[in-house]
Design a protein around this motif. Sequence first.
Motif, PDB file in Angstrom:
ATOM      1  N   GLY A 242       0.801  -1.218   0.000  1.00  0.00           N
ATOM      2  CA  GLY A 242       0.000   0.000   0.000  1.00  0.00           C
ATOM      3  C   GLY A 242       0.830   1.263   0.000  1.00  0.00           C
ATOM      4  O   GLY A 242       0.412   2.297   0.525  1.00  0.00           O
ATOM      5  N   ILE A 243       2.026   1.197  -0.595  1.00  0.00           N
ATOM      6  CA  ILE A 243       2.927   2.354  -0.638  1.00  0.00           C
ATOM      7  C   ILE A 243       2.802   3.019  -2.004  1.00  0.00           C
ATOM      8  O   ILE A 243       2.997   2.379  -3.034  1.00  0.00           O
ATOM      9  N   GLU A 244       2.485   4.304  -1.994  1.00  0.00           N
ATOM     10  CA  GLU A 244       2.320   5.042  -3.246  1.00  0.00           C
ATOM     11  C   GLU A 244       3.615   5.741  -3.609  1.00  0.00           C
ATOM     12  O   GLU A 244       4.348   6.224  -2.748  1.00  0.00           O
ATOM     13  N   ILE A 245       3.930   5.787  -4.909  1.00  0.00           N
ATOM     14  CA  ILE A 245       5.113   6.495  -5.370  1.00  0.00           C
ATOM     15  C   ILE A 245       4.703   7.493  -6.443  1.00  0.00           C
ATOM     16  O   ILE A 245       4.006   7.139  -7.400  1.00  0.00           O
ATOM     17  N   ARG A 246       5.101   8.741  -6.252  1.00  0.00           N
ATOM     18  CA  ARG A 246       4.770   9.796  -7.203  1.00  0.00           C
ATOM     19  C   ARG A 246       5.861   9.871  -8.267  1.00  0.00           C
ATOM     20  O   ARG A 246       7.045   9.969  -7.943  1.00  0.00           O
ATOM     21  N   GLY A 247       5.492   9.858  -9.512  1.00  0.00           N
ATOM     22  CA  GLY A 247       6.476   9.970 -10.586  1.00  0.00           C
ATOM     23  C   GLY A 247       7.134   8.645 -10.908  1.00  0.00           C
ATOM     24  O   GLY A 247       6.714   7.571 -10.452  1.00  0.00           O
ATOM     25  N   GLU A 248       8.196   8.718 -11.695  1.00  0.00           N
ATOM     26  CA  GLU A 248       8.893   7.531 -12.158  1.00  0.00           C
ATOM     27  C   GLU A 248      10.101   7.213 -11.278  1.00  0.00           C
ATOM     28  O   GLU A 248      10.704   8.108 -10.677  1.00  0.00           O
ATOM     29  N   ILE A 249      10.455   5.931 -11.218  1.00  0.00           N
ATOM     30  CA  ILE A 249      11.656   5.508 -10.511  1.00  0.00           C
ATOM     31  C   ILE A 249      12.851   5.716 -11.436  1.00  0.00           C
ATOM     32  O   ILE A 249      12.846   5.230 -12.568  1.00  0.00           O
ATOM     33  N   PRO A 250      13.892   6.429 -10.999  1.00  0.00           N
ATOM     34  CA  PRO A 250      15.074   6.626 -11.856  1.00  0.00           C
ATOM     35  C   PRO A 250      15.690   5.303 -12.274  1.00  0.00           C
ATOM     36  O   PRO A 250      15.716   4.346 -11.494  1.00  0.00           O
ATOM     37  N   THR A 251      16.196   5.261 -13.491  1.00  0.00           N
ATOM     38  CA  THR A 251      16.779   4.016 -14.005  1.00  0.00           C
ATOM     39  C   THR A 251      18.223   4.176 -14.443  1.00  0.00           C
ATOM     40  O   THR A 251      18.820   3.224 -14.938  1.00  0.00           O
ATOM     41  N   GLU A 252      18.817   5.380 -14.263  1.00  0.00           N
ATOM     42  CA  GLU A 252      20.185   5.573 -14.739  1.00  0.00           C
ATOM     43  C   GLU A 252      21.162   4.696 -13.959  1.00  0.00           C
ATOM     44  O   GLU A 252      20.981   4.414 -12.779  1.00  0.00           O
TER      45      GLU A 252
END
Length: 240
Positions: free
Chosen positions: A54-64
């Motif tokens: 139930g953890i929300e994440i705003r935006g994208e996870i960095p992949t660099e």
Amino acid sequence: MEWGRAKSILIITFLLLNLLLGYQLWISNINLLNPFFGGNEMIQETRKLLEEKGIEIRGEIPTEKLNLNQITIDFDEKVQKDISFELISPVDVDEIISGEVNKTFLDEIEDFDQYQYDEVVSDENQQVFNQLYENLPLFDVQLKLYGSEGQLTHYDQQVAIVTPDITEEEQEVLSAPLVIHLLAEDYLKQGEVIEDIQLGYQGFESNPQALFPKWRIALGSGDIYYVHAFTGKVEVIQSI
């Protein structure tokens, strides 16, 4: 008596050795997992865990994927720390946030273009910028603009002289998906909201000061996690 003392020393030595071996195994496991969680295809695994908890994440996870090393900074003695200076003309907070500030302001603050706006630690009465090194923020080297009622009238500025560590080879940093996965498993609570994920440098209070690459994960609650990008060690700064 001598045998008893020697026996105690041997036991302590073995315990310390086991702790060292355990730590090395932990680090090795993290490094083995890092490629697994580094690719775009594995972001879904991390998102699945977040959804389960139930953890929300705003935006994208960095992949660099980056190879970095620790750095050392000295604060420029020509710039007096914690001394506030008055701006020639007040600046609207909205101008700072949008980046559309006038030329007078840009000329007034030395090397303003070497700082990056930090929304996470800024508020209506204090706008914070972090000095950049190789396009990464130095989280503890800040330019702060102060004021009230939407008008910024004063500032104080820190300037760091950066020396890269050339004695050690660069290391691949832990991927953001792996870091989020580790936090979600062991630290984050049900219903948490991840507002921001950013890689930068952060370290210890000393002079000169050693800074290490760290992932900063900011939560909607105001808590901020710093995760060492080499070892995975977690530090938390809790909101008041």
